[in-house]
Design an enzyme around this catalytic site. Structure first.
Site, PDB file in Angstrom:
ATOM      1  N   HIS A  68      65.052  50.567  83.277  1.00 53.72           N
ATOM      2  CA  HIS A  68      64.754  51.230  81.989  1.00 53.72           C
ATOM      3  C   HIS A  68      63.332  51.780  82.077  1.00 53.72           C
ATOM      4  O   HIS A  68      62.384  51.012  82.262  1.00 53.72           O
ATOM      5  CB  HIS A  68      64.868  50.227  80.839  1.00 53.72           C
ATOM      6  CG  HIS A  68      66.254  49.686  80.666  1.00 53.72           C
ATOM      7  ND1 HIS A  68      67.206  50.318  79.907  1.00 53.72           N
ATOM      8  CD2 HIS A  68      66.859  48.592  81.196  1.00 53.72           C
ATOM      9  CE1 HIS A  68      68.342  49.622  79.944  1.00 53.72           C
ATOM     10  NE2 HIS A  68      68.152  48.569  80.729  1.00 53.72           N
ATOM     11  N   ASN A 100      69.457  54.635  77.692  1.00 48.87           N
ATOM     12  CA  ASN A 100      69.126  54.227  76.316  1.00 48.87           C
ATOM     13  C   ASN A 100      67.679  54.542  75.942  1.00 48.87           C
ATOM     14  O   ASN A 100      66.907  53.682  75.542  1.00 48.87           O
ATOM     15  CB  ASN A 100      69.441  52.737  76.097  1.00 48.87           C
ATOM     16  CG  ASN A 100      68.582  51.798  76.926  1.00 48.87           C
ATOM     17  OD1 ASN A 100      68.028  52.189  77.947  1.00 48.87           O
ATOM     18  ND2 ASN A 100      68.478  50.553  76.499  1.00 48.87           N
ATOM     19  N   ASP A 314      67.428  45.576  86.172  1.00 45.01           N
ATOM     20  CA  ASP A 314      67.416  45.634  84.700  1.00 45.01           C
ATOM     21  C   ASP A 314      65.975  45.546  84.186  1.00 45.01           C
ATOM     22  O   ASP A 314      65.707  44.931  83.144  1.00 45.01           O
ATOM     23  CB  ASP A 314      68.286  44.540  84.074  1.00 45.01           C
ATOM     24  CG  ASP A 314      68.625  44.841  82.612  1.00 45.01           C
ATOM     25  OD1 ASP A 314      68.257  45.928  82.104  1.00 45.01           O
ATOM     26  OD2 ASP A 314      69.258  43.981  81.969  1.00 45.01           O
ATOM     27  N   HIS A 318      58.695  46.180  77.569  1.00 46.34           N
ATOM     28  CA  HIS A 318      58.517  46.213  76.114  1.00 46.34           C
ATOM     29  C   HIS A 318      57.039  45.997  75.797  1.00 46.34           C
ATOM     30  O   HIS A 318      56.376  45.175  76.446  1.00 46.34           O
ATOM     31  CB  HIS A 318      59.314  45.099  75.431  1.00 46.34           C
ATOM     32  CG  HIS A 318      60.795  45.330  75.440  1.00 46.34           C
ATOM     33  ND1 HIS A 318      61.388  46.339  74.719  1.00 46.34           N
ATOM     34  CD2 HIS A 318      61.802  44.684  76.080  1.00 46.34           C
ATOM     35  CE1 HIS A 318      62.702  46.303  74.915  1.00 46.34           C
ATOM     36  NE2 HIS A 318      62.980  45.322  75.748  1.00 46.34           N
TER      37      HIS A 318
HETATM   38  O1  DOR Z   1      67.593  42.659  78.037  1.00 51.83           O
HETATM   39  C1  DOR Z   1      67.975  43.825  78.019  1.00 51.83           C
HETATM   40  N1  DOR Z   1      67.118  44.837  77.766  1.00 51.83           N
HETATM   41  N2  DOR Z   1      69.247  44.078  78.254  1.00 51.83           N
HETATM   42  C2  DOR Z   1      69.754  45.301  78.082  1.00 51.83           C
HETATM   43  O2  DOR Z   1      70.928  45.471  78.308  1.00 51.83           O
HETATM   44  C3  DOR Z   1      68.919  46.414  77.590  1.00 51.83           C
HETATM   45  C4  DOR Z   1      67.521  46.180  77.946  1.00 51.83           C
HETATM   46  C5  DOR Z   1      66.558  47.108  77.235  1.00 51.83           C
HETATM   47  O3  DOR Z   1      66.807  48.305  77.144  1.00 51.83           O
HETATM   48  O4  DOR Z   1      65.523  46.613  76.785  1.00 51.83           O
END
Ligand code: DOR
Length: 444
Positions: A68, A100, A314, A318
């Site tokens: 991401h 996303n 993954d 954040h």
């Molecule tokens: O922990 C996660 N974070 N799982 C996901 O499937 C999406 C991801 C995110 O976009 O932060």
């Protein structure tokens, strides 16, 4: 000499242990592997620089099928440039950026923009994952064909973060991607079993901690459904972040039937367990959640025996204001790009469960094959693009979350001492990172 001239010179990688199977030399000229073997230096043009790789394991550049990068929309958490740098530090030469973002990557234009920003950054090849459904809403298929035929050549489609839970939509997506040999990567999680407030694995511990959880069967029931849809359609399904022993059982059965299913496991599901939740530290909040030790053991065994095909990070950056909350309110996700190789080395190689050749398969050639990449994960052979990762197999690293190329700090490995570390990453003959520093941050 300018740094670019230095980076463009031919390089003789001397004495590297190729896939852990024996030391030899690799000559890199004009971005490609020009010679492999003890006599490689005889082909070296004048001006070739020598890179001493004694004691280092050489792998084909790593490929991450699940990252991401947050751009567009949340550039405060990660940009394509900072995520690319984190990837290079982690030994990657290609990453797949999940859809996303805001806006969602559900059009050809959005997909091409990801490619362009990746090229501008220049550390790794950035491939967009296309959304399966418009705005990830689960209802209407996104522009799958247009994304596939665009400059971005999208082959991997996913609503990751959300499950394509409507079986009819999933069936149509699988049928559609057949036309261009695409694959649907599923975030397997039945929303009706998971519930809106669930934040961790449902079990005795979640009850004791007073945290709402969701059960492993929320994942397993979707995996079971999807392998049957893959059989019915003859199409390819990929299970993102497999996390339970039950999922492994379904995969084992499906592969024995010859169903076209592949699966990934994350570094965190290979090493961390749900017991960490006793700290209530939101750094351990992730989706799918950390599971009990029995699941971790089953995932390791499945990766070792090929039931799980690949490792994918993954990587989910954040910012503090989204992550540092009460456990129930914090965002899901943890960083992964910079430590993935060290975690796999510690859990799988140092324990004797896998060889370095296996690591090359699960972190480079395997993911490249699933995504149908032509110029990554080809192995260290003459004529292949010089995408190369040198690993110091014995170096011990104690992870410091503050020292990261990622913009975010939600690093679950902070304070862990891991065995084995990326020493150098090379993308088409250019050194992109060395010992934790990317080109531009160091005199690589
Ligand atoms: O922990 C996660 N974070 N799982 C996901 O499937 C999406 C991801 C995110 O976009 O932060």
């Amino acid at each position: 000499m300018t740094s670019t001239e230095q980076r463009d010179r031919p390089i003789l990688v001397k004495g590297a242990d190729l896939l852990g199977e024996g030391a030899t030399d690799v000559l890199v000229v004009d971005g490609a592997i020009a010679a492999v073997g003890a006599d490689a230096d005889q082909h070296a043009p004048t001006g070739t620089q020598t890179l001493d790789a004694d004691g280092l394991v050489a792998l084909p550049g790593l490929v991450d099928l699940h990252t991401h990068l947050r751009e567009p929309g949340r550039e405060d958490a990660e940009t394509i440039e900072t995520g690319s740098r984190a990837a290079a530090v982690g030994g990657y030469t290609a990453v797949f950026a999940m859809a996303n973002t805001d806006p969602v990557t559900d059009t050809a234009e959005a997909a091409e923009r990801v490619v362009d920003l990746g090229q501008r950054a220049g550390y790794v090849d950035v491939h967009p994952v296309g959304a399966v459904t418009k705005e990830l809403a689960g209802a209407e298929l996104a522009e799958l064909g247009l994304m596939a035929r665009s400059r971005a050549r999208v082959r991997v489609f996913s609503d990751d973060g959300r499950c394509v839970h409507d079986a009819r939509v999933m069936r149509r997506a699988l049928e559609y991607v057949l036309a261009f040999d695409g694959v649907v990567s599923q975030h397997a999680q039945d929303p009706t079993l998971a519930g809106r407030t669930a934040c961790c694995h449902e079990g005795e511990l979640s009850g004791r901690l007073g945290l709402p959880g969701w059960p492993g069967v929320a994942e397993e029931s979707i995996v079971a459904r999807d392998v049957m849809l893959a059989r019915h359609t003859g199409s390819r399904v990929h299970v993102a972040h497999a996390s339970t022993a039950g999922t492994v059982e379904v995969l084992r059965w499906a592969k024995a039937q010859g169903i076209a299913v592949t699966a990934e496991v994350t570094p965190h599901h290979l090493m961390l367990t749900t017991d960490l939740l006793t700290t209530y530290d939101p750094v351990y909040k992730v989706n799918p959640p950390l599971r009990p030790a029995e699941d971790v053991a089953a995932l390791r065994a499945a990766l070792g025996d090929g039931t799980i095909d690949i490792v994918a990070t993954d990587h989910a950056p954040h910012v503090r204001q989204d992550k540092e909350h009460a456990f129930t309110d914090a965002a899901f996700g943890m960083l992964g790009l910079e430590q993935a190789l060290s975690v796999v080395s510690t859990t799988m190689v140092a324990t004797g469960a896998m060889s370095w050749a296996d690591v090359a398969r699960v972190m480079s050639t395997g993911p490249a094959a699933i995504a149908r990449l032509r110029d990554q994960g080809q192995g260290l052979v003459v004529g292949a693009p010089a995408n190369l990762t040198l690993v110091d197999p014995t170096r011990e690293v104690t992870v410091d979350a503050a020292r990261s190329a990622s913009l975010s700090r939600n690093n679950p490995w902070h304070g862990h001492t891991l065995t084995g570390a990326v020493h150098l990453t090379m993308l088409r003959g250019l050194v992109t990172a060395r010992k934790g520093l990317t080109w531009g941050a160091s005199d690589v």
